[in-house]
Scaffold this active site. Structure first.
Site, PDB file in Angstrom:
ATOM      1  N   ASP A   1      25.990  51.809  12.480  1.00 54.34           N
ATOM      2  CA  ASP A   1      26.320  50.947  11.351  1.00 54.34           C
ATOM      3  C   ASP A   1      26.616  51.871  10.167  1.00 54.34           C
ATOM      4  O   ASP A   1      26.884  53.058  10.364  1.00 54.34           O
ATOM      5  CB  ASP A   1      25.143  49.994  11.062  1.00 54.34           C
ATOM      6  CG  ASP A   1      25.551  48.752  10.292  1.00 54.34           C
ATOM      7  OD1 ASP A   1      25.607  47.678  10.897  1.00 54.34           O
ATOM      8  OD2 ASP A   1      25.812  48.858   9.079  1.00 54.34           O
TER       9      ASP A   1
ATOM     10  N   ALA B   1      14.524  44.507  12.062  1.00 51.20           N
ATOM     11  CA  ALA B   1      14.340  43.058  12.029  1.00 51.20           C
ATOM     12  C   ALA B   1      14.897  42.463  13.312  1.00 51.20           C
ATOM     13  O   ALA B   1      16.068  42.670  13.641  1.00 51.20           O
ATOM     14  CB  ALA B   1      15.048  42.456  10.822  1.00 51.20           C
TER      15      ALA B   1
ATOM     16  N   ALA C   1      19.644  41.428  15.916  1.00 55.96           N
ATOM     17  CA  ALA C   1      18.698  42.327  15.253  1.00 55.96           C
ATOM     18  C   ALA C   1      19.474  43.196  14.278  1.00 55.96           C
ATOM     19  O   ALA C   1      20.710  43.280  14.333  1.00 55.96           O
ATOM     20  CB  ALA C   1      17.964  43.196  16.261  1.00 55.96           C
ATOM     21  N   LYS C   2      18.763  43.839  13.385  1.00 56.47           N
ATOM     22  CA  LYS C   2      19.370  44.820  12.481  1.00 56.47           C
ATOM     23  C   LYS C   2      18.267  45.725  11.975  1.00 56.47           C
ATOM     24  O   LYS C   2      17.115  45.293  11.833  1.00 56.47           O
ATOM     25  CB  LYS C   2      20.046  44.123  11.295  1.00 56.47           C
ATOM     26  CG  LYS C   2      21.166  44.939  10.670  1.00 56.47           C
ATOM     27  CD  LYS C   2      22.407  44.897  11.532  1.00 56.47           C
ATOM     28  CE  LYS C   2      23.612  45.492  10.833  1.00 56.47           C
ATOM     29  NZ  LYS C   2      24.857  45.279  11.591  1.00 56.47           N
ATOM     30  N   GLY C   3      18.618  46.957  11.703  1.00 56.69           N
ATOM     31  CA  GLY C   3      17.615  47.885  11.214  1.00 56.69           C
ATOM     32  C   GLY C   3      18.224  48.920  10.311  1.00 56.69           C
ATOM     33  O   GLY C   3      19.438  48.978  10.132  1.00 56.69           O
TER      34      GLY C   3
END
Length: 430
Positions: free
Chosen positions: A160, A74, A119-121
């Site tokens: 993460d 995202a 962002a993050k995924g």
């Protein structure tokens, strides 16, 4: 769960427990925007990600079975620079969670005045179910699936939950092999031998400790007479505990997933293995008392630091929290309803987007080192991190002192002001 999307003239619905990261992020955005004279159309844009990429990630397991996993990336906002954010491997990874966490990364980068967007995924998988070879296969295949949308000037992932420096090394290698050249700047949080930065692993915990120290001083407390309880003894919690212990604070309780140990006279935090050193070892440490994770949050201490997972401070327990100050070490540990209760009780809550921003700050340092092909010493990294954290703390403190707002609102005001000004300056294309 109720939707929290609102039109510019509406107010968010009453918060429900338990809320998603996206619901929390949108409520916090709307609340902070109410304190600023900014274009509501910019606020509306910021409630939504710029793009969300969903991919399937098939791998052949060692038993010969083919498993297909779902991965996401995202990308929320890039008005101030390339997208930046973690990559998590966890069974509960969803599109909505990635969007919400990506929004938080946008605010975090802005409050630190770092030239990145959020962002993050992640991949919906339990990494404990994978062998090392299977995890490598998964990482390399996922990298290939999202290769066109990441890069050192586009989107830079980082470790993460469920991922680590080795995961980032595989990602960097897979990306570089397809590009035909070594490109270390595509990810941060790598081992130093392949372009990672010294001090990156401990940076979020170090920033939590720095901000805790400054907050203790702000409220005219003596750090040597300050009792601290820390929920979570992973990288963030253990590093924060060690530093605060070294600086004279009385760390009386720490915990991991199984529970915690408590000593009113103070624990020797360096004698307790972190989760990285020895998973789930906290309860094996000899101490006068043991406490559950729920009990730790309600201990009568000066400072409590939730540094494990999100949504642990809720409407159900906010009234029982006895600490004078809360420092958010984890991402999103406090729900909206709990935040309102703490505000009514005059308990300061220092938000995650400031307190644990050391990770993305040292990731920025790593990115600079990769671009310039020149590494920094650990001393320089820690000195630069201290400088950046104190500058961000000063900016947030100024807003807090000037306005009748909470610490969270003050941090969001700093972040949102910078993002809004960038959007206004760049305009809306075409």
């Amino acid at each position: 769960m109720a939707s929290t999307s609102t039109t510019p003239d509406e107010t968010p619905e009453e918060p429900t427990e338990e809320e998603s990261a996206l619901e929390t992020a949108r409520r916090q955005l709307q609340h902070a925007a109410g304190h600023l004279d900014i274009d509501q159309h910019i606020v509306e844009r910021l409630k939504h990600p710029k793009k969300v990429h969903e991919v399937t990630v098939p791998i052949e397991r060692e038993n010969g079975d083919v498993e297909v996993y779902t991965g996401y990336r995202a990308q929320h906002d890039s008005v101030r620079g390339p997208f930046k954010g973690g990559l998590r491997y966890h069974p509960e990874v969803t599109r909505e969670e990635c969007v919400g966490l990506g929004m938080w990364m946008t605010w975090k980068c802005a409050v630190m005045d770092i030239p990145f967007g959020g962002a993050k995924g992640g991949i919906a998988v339990n990494p404990k179910d994978l062998t090392a070879d299977e995890k490598e296969q998964l990482t390399r295949r996922f990298t290939d699936e999202i290769r066109s949308v990441i890069g050192p000037t586009k989107d830079i992932p980082a470790p993460d939950m469920g991922t680590d420096p080795q995961t980032m090394a595989w990602l960097m290698d897979a990306y570089s092999m397809q590009e035909g050249e070594t490109i270390p700047g595509v990810v941060t949080g790598k081992p130093p031998i392949v372009g990672g930065s010294k001090g990156r692993d401990g940076a979020p915990g170090r920033s939590v400790a720095i901000i805790t120290r400054e907050v203790i001083d702000y409220y005219d407390k003596d750090i040597k007479e300050t009792d601290v309880a820390i929920q979570g003894y992973g990288s963030v919690g253990s590093n924060a505990a060690h530093l605060l212990d070294d600086w004279g604070a009385n760390v009386v309780a720490v915990s991991d997933v199984n529970g915690g140990v408590y000593d009113a006279n103070g624990l020797d935090t360096h004698a307790i293995p972190s989760h990285h050193e020895e998973p789930e070892a906290v309860m094996g440490h000899e101490a006068p008392e043991t406490v559950s994770n729920e009990e730790l949050l309600e201990l009568d201490v000066d400072v409590v630091i939730p540094a494990a997972i999100g949504n642990v401070l809720t409407a159900a327990n906010a009234g029982d929290v006895a600490a004078d100050i809360i420092i958010e070490g984890a991402n999103g540990p406090t729900t909206t309803a709990a935040s309102e209760i703490f505000a009514e009780r005059d308990i300061p809550v220092i938000p995650d987007i400031l307190a644990n921003a050391g990770g993305v700050t040292v990731s920025y340092f790593e990115w600079l080192q990769d671009i310039n092909r020149r590494s920094w010493s650990l001393e320089r990294v820690n000195d630069e991190l201290e400088t950046e954290m104190l500058a961000a703390w000063s900016d947030v403190r100024e807003e807090f002192d000037t306005r009748d707002v909470t610490w969270r609102d003050a941090a969001y005001i700093v972040a949102l002001s910078r993002i809004a000004e960038a959007h206004e300056t760049r305009g809306l294309w075409p």
